[in-house]
Design an enzyme around this catalytic site. Structure first.
Site, mmCIF file in Angstrom:
data_model
loop_
_atom_site.group_PDB
_atom_site.id
_atom_site.type_symbol
_atom_site.label_atom_id
_atom_site.label_comp_id
_atom_site.label_asym_id
_atom_site.label_seq_id
_atom_site.Cartn_x
_atom_site.Cartn_y
_atom_site.Cartn_z
ATOM 1 N N GLU A 84 0.813 -1.212 0.000
ATOM 2 C CA GLU A 84 0.000 0.000 0.000
ATOM 3 C C GLU A 84 0.850 1.268 0.000
ATOM 4 O O GLU A 84 0.757 2.108 -0.877
ATOM 5 C CB GLU A 84 -0.922 0.018 1.227
ATOM 6 C CG GLU A 84 -1.948 -1.099 1.262
ATOM 7 C CD GLU A 84 -3.161 -0.819 0.388
ATOM 8 O OE1 GLU A 84 -3.078 0.080 -0.468
ATOM 9 O OE2 GLU A 84 -4.182 -1.501 0.576
ATOM 10 N N TYR A 119 -3.512 7.014 5.277
ATOM 11 C CA TYR A 119 -3.432 5.906 4.328
ATOM 12 C C TYR A 119 -3.478 4.562 5.045
ATOM 13 O O TYR A 119 -2.711 4.319 5.974
ATOM 14 C CB TYR A 119 -2.145 6.002 3.517
ATOM 15 C CG TYR A 119 -2.306 5.496 2.109
ATOM 16 C CD1 TYR A 119 -2.600 6.369 1.072
ATOM 17 C CD2 TYR A 119 -2.192 4.146 1.818
ATOM 18 C CE1 TYR A 119 -2.769 5.908 -0.234
ATOM 19 C CE2 TYR A 119 -2.362 3.665 0.538
ATOM 20 C CZ TYR A 119 -2.647 4.555 -0.491
ATOM 21 O OH TYR A 119 -2.813 4.087 -1.766
ATOM 22 N N ASP A 238 8.099 5.029 -4.981
ATOM 23 C CA ASP A 238 7.317 4.900 -6.201
ATOM 24 C C ASP A 238 7.058 6.323 -6.706
ATOM 25 O O ASP A 238 7.520 7.304 -6.106
ATOM 26 C CB ASP A 238 6.043 4.076 -6.001
ATOM 27 C CG ASP A 238 5.002 4.713 -5.089
ATOM 28 O OD1 ASP A 238 5.140 5.905 -4.746
ATOM 29 O OD2 ASP A 238 4.039 4.014 -4.715
ATOM 30 N N CYS A 239 6.332 6.454 -7.811
ATOM 31 C CA CYS A 239 6.244 7.779 -8.442
ATOM 32 C C CYS A 239 5.578 8.812 -7.545
ATOM 33 O O CYS A 239 6.098 9.922 -7.362
ATOM 34 C CB CYS A 239 5.550 7.679 -9.798
ATOM 35 S SG CYS A 239 3.786 7.252 -9.763
ATOM 36 N N SER A 240 4.432 8.465 -6.970
ATOM 37 C CA SER A 240 3.708 9.439 -6.150
ATOM 38 C C SER A 240 4.270 9.530 -4.737
ATOM 39 O O SER A 240 4.160 10.575 -4.091
ATOM 40 C CB SER A 240 2.221 9.092 -6.098
ATOM 41 O OG SER A 240 2.023 7.769 -5.608
ATOM 42 N N ASP A 257 -1.435 9.542 -3.436
ATOM 43 C CA ASP A 257 -1.452 8.860 -4.723
ATOM 44 C C ASP A 257 -1.541 9.836 -5.897
ATOM 45 O O ASP A 257 -2.163 10.897 -5.790
ATOM 46 C CB ASP A 257 -2.638 7.895 -4.795
ATOM 47 C CG ASP A 257 -2.467 6.700 -3.868
ATOM 48 O OD1 ASP A 257 -1.320 6.352 -3.557
ATOM 49 O OD2 ASP A 257 -3.498 6.116 -3.462
ATOM 50 N N SER A 258 -0.965 9.433 -7.036
ATOM 51 C CA SER A 258 -0.933 10.319 -8.203
ATOM 52 C C SER A 258 -2.328 10.676 -8.688
ATOM 53 O O SER A 258 -2.579 11.825 -9.087
ATOM 54 C CB SER A 258 -0.131 9.674 -9.331
ATOM 55 O OG SER A 258 -0.704 8.441 -9.736
ATOM 56 N N HIS A 292 0.676 7.884 -13.477
ATOM 57 C CA HIS A 292 2.057 8.285 -13.212
ATOM 58 C C HIS A 292 2.128 9.782 -12.947
ATOM 59 O O HIS A 292 1.309 10.563 -13.439
ATOM 60 C CB HIS A 292 2.954 7.930 -14.400
ATOM 61 C CG HIS A 292 4.418 8.161 -14.144
ATOM 62 N ND1 HIS A 292 5.084 7.551 -13.113
ATOM 63 C CD2 HIS A 292 5.325 8.949 -14.774
ATOM 64 C CE1 HIS A 292 6.345 7.948 -13.123
ATOM 65 N NE2 HIS A 292 6.520 8.804 -14.124
ATOM 66 N N HIS A 304 11.582 11.989 -11.958
ATOM 67 C CA HIS A 304 10.532 11.070 -11.510
ATOM 68 C C HIS A 304 11.124 9.715 -11.160
ATOM 69 O O HIS A 304 12.288 9.431 -11.449
ATOM 70 C CB HIS A 304 9.451 10.926 -12.586
ATOM 71 C CG HIS A 304 9.930 10.363 -13.899
ATOM 72 N ND1 HIS A 304 9.138 9.596 -14.721
ATOM 73 C CD2 HIS A 304 11.125 10.442 -14.551
ATOM 74 C CE1 HIS A 304 9.791 9.252 -15.816
ATOM 75 N NE2 HIS A 304 10.992 9.750 -15.740
#
Length: 335
Positions: A84, A119, A238-240, A257-258, A292, A304
């Site tokens: 998560e 979260y 991760d990206c976000s 989150d993105s 993304h 990124h």
């Protein structure tokens, strides 16, 4: 910043309505809070799904480098959809339920429509502590780790290592000397950090408002760091998780989150992009679901954390593979 605050207030209201209407909200228990007692706690989608290779991330203490460096590409890819998010040493969580040796918690400070407090995900109970003594220090100034990772020491001279912790970890300050800072830990009493690895603030509100260049310079510290699904630490993003953490380190809380980051902040026309703006990418040639996010750094480029096969890096945001999926930009700071 007033406009951003209106966006975020609307987001929090959305979160509360979302959860109120959810069937799970009918389960109400006496609120039980705890603190993260490892350098990085990894939250899982379910209890007891981790593999043997994940053991270094499930213990107390954890060994994040051993975990991330021991996995093959395929083993890392398995994490997608099974993790998560992550929570850092000393972060506050609310426990929603327990199942055997696992607890379902929500991480405060990581906004999501999935729960109004933060979260959600499952962690081993051994990675949590009540932190009653630690809680009493929460009103004190805090030391925030500004290096990608930093060591906690048992002594002010830094001769005896205790634990390696992540960028953006915040711990209450007890004492500050010329070269070191004495901090309180969640369950192991006072420890020391090198002054060069931290900044000290009285409150989060005292963190200076960043420029876009400040955000970009902070992000560039992590160039070359391997991607980690659900990652929010100097051991892997991760990206976000990357964009969320960079902003958080500068005193700005944005959604985790993105897909939700893309709904708040101020929309920015592509012709007016500035460093620090967030760029979003979506399926179906930019018309579908956001999948993304990157941070604009100027000159048509973004920094990124792309995917499991790569590291934090700089790319042209209009390059093939990205350009056709560009879905817009948002700004969370204001000049």
């Amino acid at each position: 910043m007033k406009k951003w605050k209106r966006y975020f207030t609307a987001f929090l209201c959305f979160c509360m309505v979302f959860v109120f209407l959810s069937p799970a909200s009918a389960k109400t228990n006496k609120e039980e809070t705890a603190y993260i007692d490892v350098s990085v706690a990894t939250l899982w989608t379910e209890p007891n799904i981790a593999r043997d290779i994940d053991s270094p991330s499930l213990s107390n203490p954890v060994d994040m480098w051993k975990w991330t460096k021991s996995m093959t590409y395929e083993e890392k890819l398995w994490l997608v959809g099974n993790l998560e998010t992550q929570a850092l040493y000393g972060m506050k969580v609310t426990i929603l339920e327990k199942q055997g040796d696992w607890a379902k918690v929500v991480v405060h400070g990581q906004p999501t429509p999935r729960h109004p407090l933060g979260y959600p995900g499952w962690v081993p109970i051994r990675q949590l502590t009540k932190g009653n003594a630690f809680a009493k220090f929460q009103s004190k100034p805090f030391a925030q780790v500004t290096s990608p990772t930093a060591w906690l020491y048992k002594d002010p001279k830094g001769n005896h290592k205790f634990m390696e912790i992540s960028f953006n970890t915040r711990l209450p300050v007890i004492q500050s000397t010329k070269n070191a800072v004495k901090v309180m830990t969640p369950s192991d009493g006072a420890k020391w950090l090198k002054k060069e690895d931290v900044q000290i603030f009285r409150t989060e509100a005292d963190i200076p408002a960043p420029t876009g260049e400040d955000l970009v310079n902070t992000a560039k510290q992590f160039l070359g760091l391997p991607y980690l699904w659900a990652g929010t630490s100097g051991f892997g993003f991760d990206c976000s998780g990357f964009t969320h953490t960079i902003y958080k380190a500068h005193g700005i809380t944005i959604p985790r989150d993105s897909s939700v980051q893309a709904q708040f902040g101020t929309p920015v026309p592509e012709s007016e992009l500035q460093p620090g703006d967030l760029l979003f990418f979506a399926y179906n040639n930019g018309k579908g679901k956001i999948h993304h996010v990157g941070m604009y750094i100027g000159n048509g480029k973004m920094i990124h954390s792309p995917n499991t096969s790569t590291t934090v890096r700089i790319d042209d945001y209009r390059a093939p593979g990205y350009g056709e999926e560009f879905a817009g930009a948002r700004r969370y700071i204001h000049k």
